[in-house]
Design a protein around this motif. Structure first.
Motif: not given
Length: 397
Positions: A296-302, A357-360
């Protein structure tokens, strides 16, 4: 007469205690021998120049570590102090604390420094062939203080502190573990490659600040390894969390893998050793069972910065590149011939690109799947693998 008899009894008792004292003293050499016996399967050997015992404290001087993987190189450790040492049932040892010297290593323009290296609750087995968890060298906690890496006098990497903990489960059924690397800082501003430097600057990655955390458990009888989370969390980038659950990683599996690694390291013909190691690993993997996995990746503007950067190289905006990707993903997925997964991926990618926001990506089969079945599906009908593993792709959940 009675006084004389009592005096003789007291003198005899004193003599007995005096003579028996050394037999109950700790044996530093035996402790290291037991440690080496436990580490032998890993191809590691610990050597020392001197040992001093003072009550329950054992001090080893001139300690070095040799690995079969690099037999020509000894890792110089220095003085190691074990405090609160006591013998355990079965001829092993337990140490309340183990303190290692600070590291100050330099090679050419690179320097590595680490302080406050210590562990507590170290257990050394007396008989590392019983087939139980007590065969393994275990600790209750271990960690370091500040760790820094400098290149040409400039700090490029640092960790404020690190900590790892092991907790035995009831009846020695296994153990739970967790670890943290906190205060991670990296400076990429001095990267020399022009293309990489340009990418780093435009992606806003000249400095990185974050932490790494891990948590899981291992059960001896079933060999169940559950890595609940292995996360990399960096400010202004995002949080990447991995997890998996497999069974079959038993003590026997571990020993077989260690023996294969040891045999490969001892073989002077590296090409032959690598081939033998590959075959051994293929055989061992057949003993494992897949239970679940996820990433899972939670984005923080990247994500937006990546789209803008790649889009700029292609002469389009980040938004235009995102719209282009939305159209390309269904076409690429169609080639895999997995309609259900194709729809999931397309929907998830569209949602993520619209508002990152997020990708799982998760895999959770209805029942545990033996690895040979996965290999067979991959070789015979690759398009069935997602359904065999119960793969799902979601976004922004």
């Amino acid at each position: 007469m009675m006084h004389t008899r009592n005096l003789r009894l007291m003198l005899a008792s004193a003599a007995f205690i005096g003579l028996s004292g050394p037999a109950f003293a700790l044996d530093g050499a035996d402790l290291v021998a037991k440690l080496n016996a436990a580490y032998a399967s890993n191809g590691m050997t610990i050597a020392y120049e001197g040992v001093e015992v003072d009550g329950t404290t054992i001090t080893l001087s001139g300690v070095s570590v040799k690995s079969m993987a690099a037999p020509e190189t000894d890792l110089k450790v220095g003085e190691v102090t074990l405090e609160g040492v006591e013998e355990t049932d079965g001829g092993g040892y337990y140490a309340e604390t183990v303190t290692l010297p600070d590291i100050d290593f330099k090679a050419d323009d690179v320097a590595l420094a680490a302080k406050d290296i210590a562990m507590s609750g170290l257990t050394i087995p007396g008989n590392p062939s019983s087939g139980t968890i007590n065969d393994i060298v275990l600790y209750e906690s271990a960690g370091t203080g500040p760790v820094t890496v400098t290149v040409k006098g400039k700090q490029v990497f640092a960790i404020t502190e690190s900590e790892a903990n092991l907790t035995k489960q009831e009846s020695d059924a296994g153990f739970d573990f967790d670890a943290t690397l906190s205060g991670i800082k990296a400076d990429l501003s001095d990267v020399e490659d022009a293309k990489a430097k340009d990418a780093i600057e435009k992606l806003g990655l000249k400095t990185l600040d974050g932490e790494v955390t891990m948590k899981g458990s291992w059960e001896v009888a079933t060999g169940n390894v559950s890595l609940e989370e292995y996360a990399f969390d960096f400010a202004n980038v995002g949080r990447l969390a991995l997890a998996f659950d497999i069974s079959g990683y038993t003590m026997e599996f571990m020993k077989s893998m260690q023996e294969a690694t040891k045999a490969a390291a001892a073989n002077p013909n590296k090409e032959e050793a690598n081939q033998a190691m590959g075959l051994a690993m293929m055989g061992l993997v057949q003993q494992l069972t897949f239970n679940s996995a996820s990433i899972r990746f939670d984005d923080a503007t990247i994500t937006k910065r990546v789209l803008d950067y790649i889009g700029g190289q292609q002469g389009v905006s980040g938004d235009q590149l995102a719209q282009s990707l939305k159209g390309m993903v269904p076409l690429m997925m169609a080639q895999l011939n997995v309609p259900e997964l194709q729809n999931q991926v397309s929907t998830a990618v569209n949602s993520y690109l619209d508002a990152p926001k997020s990708l799982t990506i998760s895999a959770e089969p209805a029942k545990p799947v033996p690895f040979p079945m996965i290999v067979g599906a991959a070789m015979g009908a690759p398009n069935t693998v997602p359904s065999v593993l119960g793969v799902k792709v979601t976004a922004n959940d």
